[in-house]
Design a protein around this motif. Structure first.
Motif, PDB file in Angstrom:
ATOM      1  N   THR A  78       0.800  -1.247   0.000  1.00  0.00           N
ATOM      2  CA  THR A  78       0.000   0.000   0.000  1.00  0.00           C
ATOM      3  C   THR A  78       0.818   1.274   0.000  1.00  0.00           C
ATOM      4  OG1 THR A  78      -0.352   0.102   2.405  1.00  0.00           O
ATOM      5  CG2 THR A  78      -1.927  -1.189   1.119  1.00  0.00           C
ATOM      6  N   SER A  79       2.073   1.198  -0.395  1.00  0.00           N
ATOM      7  CA  SER A  79       2.801   2.442  -0.646  1.00  0.00           C
ATOM      8  C   SER A  79       2.237   3.075  -1.913  1.00  0.00           C
ATOM      9  CB  SER A  79       4.293   2.162  -0.840  1.00  0.00           C
ATOM     10  OG  SER A  79       4.868   1.679   0.345  1.00  0.00           O
ATOM     11  N   THR A  80       2.162   4.398  -1.919  1.00  0.00           N
ATOM     12  CA  THR A  80       1.569   5.096  -3.053  1.00  0.00           C
ATOM     13  C   THR A  80       2.526   6.126  -3.635  1.00  0.00           C
ATOM     14  OG1 THR A  80       0.529   6.710  -1.584  1.00  0.00           O
ATOM     15  CG2 THR A  80      -0.779   4.799  -2.206  1.00  0.00           C
ATOM     16  N   ASN A  81       2.291   6.441  -4.900  1.00  0.00           N
ATOM     17  CA  ASN A  81       3.057   7.475  -5.574  1.00  0.00           C
ATOM     18  C   ASN A  81       2.116   8.166  -6.542  1.00  0.00           C
ATOM     19  OD1 ASN A  81       5.412   8.943  -6.162  1.00  0.00           O
ATOM     20  ND2 ASN A  81       5.762   7.717  -8.002  1.00  0.00           N
ATOM     21  N   TYR A  82       2.233   9.501  -6.615  1.00  0.00           N
ATOM     22  CA  TYR A  82       1.333  10.279  -7.440  1.00  0.00           C
ATOM     23  C   TYR A  82       2.096  11.219  -8.363  1.00  0.00           C
ATOM     24  CZ  TYR A  82      -2.286   8.950  -4.065  1.00  0.00           C
ATOM     25  OH  TYR A  82      -3.163   8.245  -3.262  1.00  0.00           O
ATOM     26  N   ALA A  83       1.507  11.498  -9.500  1.00  0.00           N
ATOM     27  CA  ALA A  83       2.017  12.569 -10.342  1.00  0.00           C
ATOM     28  C   ALA A  83       1.834  13.891  -9.598  1.00  0.00           C
ATOM     29  CB  ALA A  83       1.262  12.610 -11.659  1.00  0.00           C
ATOM     30  N   ASP A  84       2.766  14.801  -9.782  1.00  0.00           N
ATOM     31  CA  ASP A  84       2.680  16.097  -9.089  1.00  0.00           C
ATOM     32  C   ASP A  84       1.371  16.811  -9.399  1.00  0.00           C
ATOM     33  OD1 ASP A  84       6.234  16.941  -9.384  1.00  0.00           O
ATOM     34  OD2 ASP A  84       5.148  15.733  -7.915  1.00  0.00           O
ATOM     35  N   SER A  85       0.877  16.642 -10.617  1.00  0.00           N
ATOM     36  CA  SER A  85      -0.310  17.371 -11.050  1.00  0.00           C
ATOM     37  C   SER A  85      -1.586  16.929 -10.339  1.00  0.00           C
ATOM     38  CB  SER A  85      -0.501  17.210 -12.561  1.00  0.00           C
ATOM     39  OG  SER A  85      -0.634  15.843 -12.904  1.00  0.00           O
ATOM     40  N   VAL A  86      -1.562  15.763  -9.677  1.00  0.00           N
ATOM     41  CA  VAL A  86      -2.780  15.276  -9.030  1.00  0.00           C
ATOM     42  C   VAL A  86      -2.628  15.154  -7.513  1.00  0.00           C
ATOM     43  CG1 VAL A  86      -3.359  13.999 -11.123  1.00  0.00           C
ATOM     44  CG2 VAL A  86      -2.280  12.795  -9.207  1.00  0.00           C
ATOM     45  N   LYS A  87      -1.450  15.408  -6.990  1.00  0.00           N
ATOM     46  CA  LYS A  87      -1.234  15.295  -5.548  1.00  0.00           C
ATOM     47  C   LYS A  87      -2.201  16.201  -4.788  1.00  0.00           C
ATOM     48  CE  LYS A  87       3.621  13.896  -5.461  1.00  0.00           C
ATOM     49  NZ  LYS A  87       5.013  14.312  -5.168  1.00  0.00           N
ATOM     50  N   GLY A  88      -2.806  15.636  -3.745  1.00  0.00           N
ATOM     51  CA  GLY A  88      -3.747  16.400  -2.938  1.00  0.00           C
ATOM     52  C   GLY A  88      -5.162  16.384  -3.478  1.00  0.00           C
ATOM     53  N   ARG A  89      -5.348  15.905  -4.700  1.00  0.00           N
ATOM     54  CA  ARG A  89      -6.691  15.855  -5.305  1.00  0.00           C
ATOM     55  C   ARG A  89      -7.144  14.416  -5.567  1.00  0.00           C
ATOM     56  NH1 ARG A  89      -7.515  17.855 -10.252  1.00  0.00           N
ATOM     57  NH2 ARG A  89      -5.380  17.469 -10.989  1.00  0.00           N
ATOM     58  N   PHE A  90      -6.225  13.559  -5.936  1.00  0.00           N
ATOM     59  CA  PHE A  90      -6.548  12.165  -6.266  1.00  0.00           C
ATOM     60  C   PHE A  90      -6.040  11.240  -5.168  1.00  0.00           C
ATOM     61  CE2 PHE A  90      -6.593  12.525 -11.222  1.00  0.00           C
ATOM     62  CZ  PHE A  90      -7.467  13.591 -11.121  1.00  0.00           C
ATOM     63  N   THR A  91      -6.762  10.144  -4.954  1.00  0.00           N
ATOM     64  CA  THR A  91      -6.350   9.134  -3.988  1.00  0.00           C
ATOM     65  C   THR A  91      -6.510   7.750  -4.611  1.00  0.00           C
ATOM     66  OG1 THR A  91      -7.071  10.509  -2.125  1.00  0.00           O
ATOM     67  CG2 THR A  91      -6.712   8.170  -1.697  1.00  0.00           C
ATOM     68  N   VAL A  92      -5.431   6.986  -4.590  1.00  0.00           N
ATOM     69  CA  VAL A  92      -5.470   5.609  -5.086  1.00  0.00           C
ATOM     70  C   VAL A  92      -5.560   4.657  -3.897  1.00  0.00           C
ATOM     71  CG1 VAL A  92      -2.938   5.414  -5.176  1.00  0.00           C
ATOM     72  CG2 VAL A  92      -4.364   3.944  -6.622  1.00  0.00           C
ATOM     73  N   SER A  93      -6.371   3.615  -4.057  1.00  0.00           N
ATOM     74  CA  SER A  93      -6.513   2.613  -2.999  1.00  0.00           C
ATOM     75  C   SER A  93      -6.781   1.259  -3.652  1.00  0.00           C
ATOM     76  CB  SER A  93      -7.653   2.989  -2.042  1.00  0.00           C
ATOM     77  OG  SER A  93      -8.891   3.061  -2.739  1.00  0.00           O
ATOM     78  N   ARG A  94      -6.695   0.206  -2.860  1.00  0.00           N
ATOM     79  CA  ARG A  94      -6.941  -1.119  -3.405  1.00  0.00           C
ATOM     80  C   ARG A  94      -7.636  -1.998  -2.387  1.00  0.00           C
ATOM     81  NH1 ARG A  94      -1.192  -3.528  -4.931  1.00  0.00           N
ATOM     82  NH2 ARG A  94      -2.291  -5.541  -5.048  1.00  0.00           N
ATOM     83  N   LEU A 122      -9.529   4.801  -7.964  1.00  0.00           N
ATOM     84  CA  LEU A 122      -8.943   6.131  -8.059  1.00  0.00           C
ATOM     85  C   LEU A 122     -10.040   7.136  -7.752  1.00  0.00           C
ATOM     86  CD1 LEU A 122      -6.332   7.710  -8.734  1.00  0.00           C
ATOM     87  CD2 LEU A 122      -7.270   8.015 -11.044  1.00  0.00           C
ATOM     88  N   GLN A 123      -9.954   7.744  -6.582  1.00  0.00           N
ATOM     89  CA  GLN A 123     -10.890   8.801  -6.203  1.00  0.00           C
ATOM     90  C   GLN A 123     -10.325  10.119  -6.694  1.00  0.00           C
ATOM     91  OE1 GLN A 123     -13.966   8.652  -4.595  1.00  0.00           O
ATOM     92  NE2 GLN A 123     -14.066  10.839  -5.123  1.00  0.00           N
ATOM     93  N   MET A 124     -11.086  10.794  -7.535  1.00  0.00           N
ATOM     94  CA  MET A 124     -10.627  12.041  -8.147  1.00  0.00           C
ATOM     95  C   MET A 124     -11.517  13.183  -7.690  1.00  0.00           C
ATOM     96  SD  MET A 124      -9.784  10.689 -12.013  1.00  0.00           S
ATOM     97  CE  MET A 124     -11.504  10.357 -12.391  1.00  0.00           C
ATOM     98  N   ASN A 125     -10.938  14.111  -6.952  1.00  0.00           N
ATOM     99  CA  ASN A 125     -11.664  15.274  -6.457  1.00  0.00           C
ATOM    100  C   ASN A 125     -11.109  16.552  -7.080  1.00  0.00           C
ATOM    101  OD1 ASN A 125     -13.121  13.544  -4.704  1.00  0.00           O
ATOM    102  ND2 ASN A 125     -11.574  13.779  -3.110  1.00  0.00           N
ATOM    103  N   SER A 126     -11.867  17.615  -6.958  1.00  0.00           N
ATOM    104  CA  SER A 126     -11.447  18.923  -7.485  1.00  0.00           C
ATOM    105  C   SER A 126     -10.945  18.802  -8.921  1.00  0.00           C
ATOM    106  CB  SER A 126     -10.359  19.525  -6.591  1.00  0.00           C
ATOM    107  OG  SER A 126     -10.803  19.664  -5.269  1.00  0.00           O
ATOM    108  N   LEU A 127     -11.714  18.142  -9.737  1.00  0.00           N
ATOM    109  CA  LEU A 127     -11.294  17.877 -11.114  1.00  0.00           C
ATOM    110  C   LEU A 127     -11.175  19.163 -11.913  1.00  0.00           C
ATOM    111  CD1 LEU A 127     -13.322  14.628 -11.671  1.00  0.00           C
ATOM    112  CD2 LEU A 127     -10.874  14.871 -12.097  1.00  0.00           C
TER     113      LEU A 127
END
Length: 121
Positions: free
Chosen positions: A55-71, A80-85
């Motif tokens: 469950t370590s995660t890594n995000y593109a800079d452009s989506v950090k703080g807005r998108f959340t990946v989980s499994r 992929l939860q995408m907020n503030s699109l």
């Protein structure tokens, strides 16, 4: 044969939210990293977010703080939860998984068919 089936794409206004899902099926022994990529018209496919088996995660800079990946390992599913699109998030989103699968347990990289996300301004 291993398949990834995505769902949850669609049309949303800027500032809205969407949740993408991707379920893996087939003779799967281990799912290592699972992730999301996207490809906008005229651009190369890029990594959006990845989550490892621990469950370590890594995000593109452009989506950090807005998108959340989980499994959910019990369901072989990644979300992929995408907020503030934003309009610039418009793209085809592809699910990706690194698995050990099939007779003999081979290392495979599998892609989904893609789901379109359109964000209107």
């Amino acid at each position: 044969q291993v398949q990834l089936v995505e769902s949850g794409g669609g049309l949303v206004q800027a500032g809205g939210s969407l949740r993408l899902s991707c379920a893996a099926s087939g003779i799967i022994f281990v799912i290592n990293a699972m992730g999301w990529y996207r490809q906008a018209p005229g651009k190369q496919r890029e990594l959006v977010a990845v989550i490892t088996s621990n469950t370590s995660t890594n995000y593109a800079d452009s989506v950090k703080g807005r998108f959340t990946v989980s499994r959910d390992n019990a369901k072989n599913t990644v979300y992929l939860q995408m907020n503030s699109l934003k309009p610039e998030d418009t793209a085809v989103y592809y699910c990706n998984a690194a698995v050990i699968a099939g007779i003999g347990g081979r290392d495979l990289e599998v892609w989904g068919q893609g789901t379109l996300v359109t964000v209107s301004s």
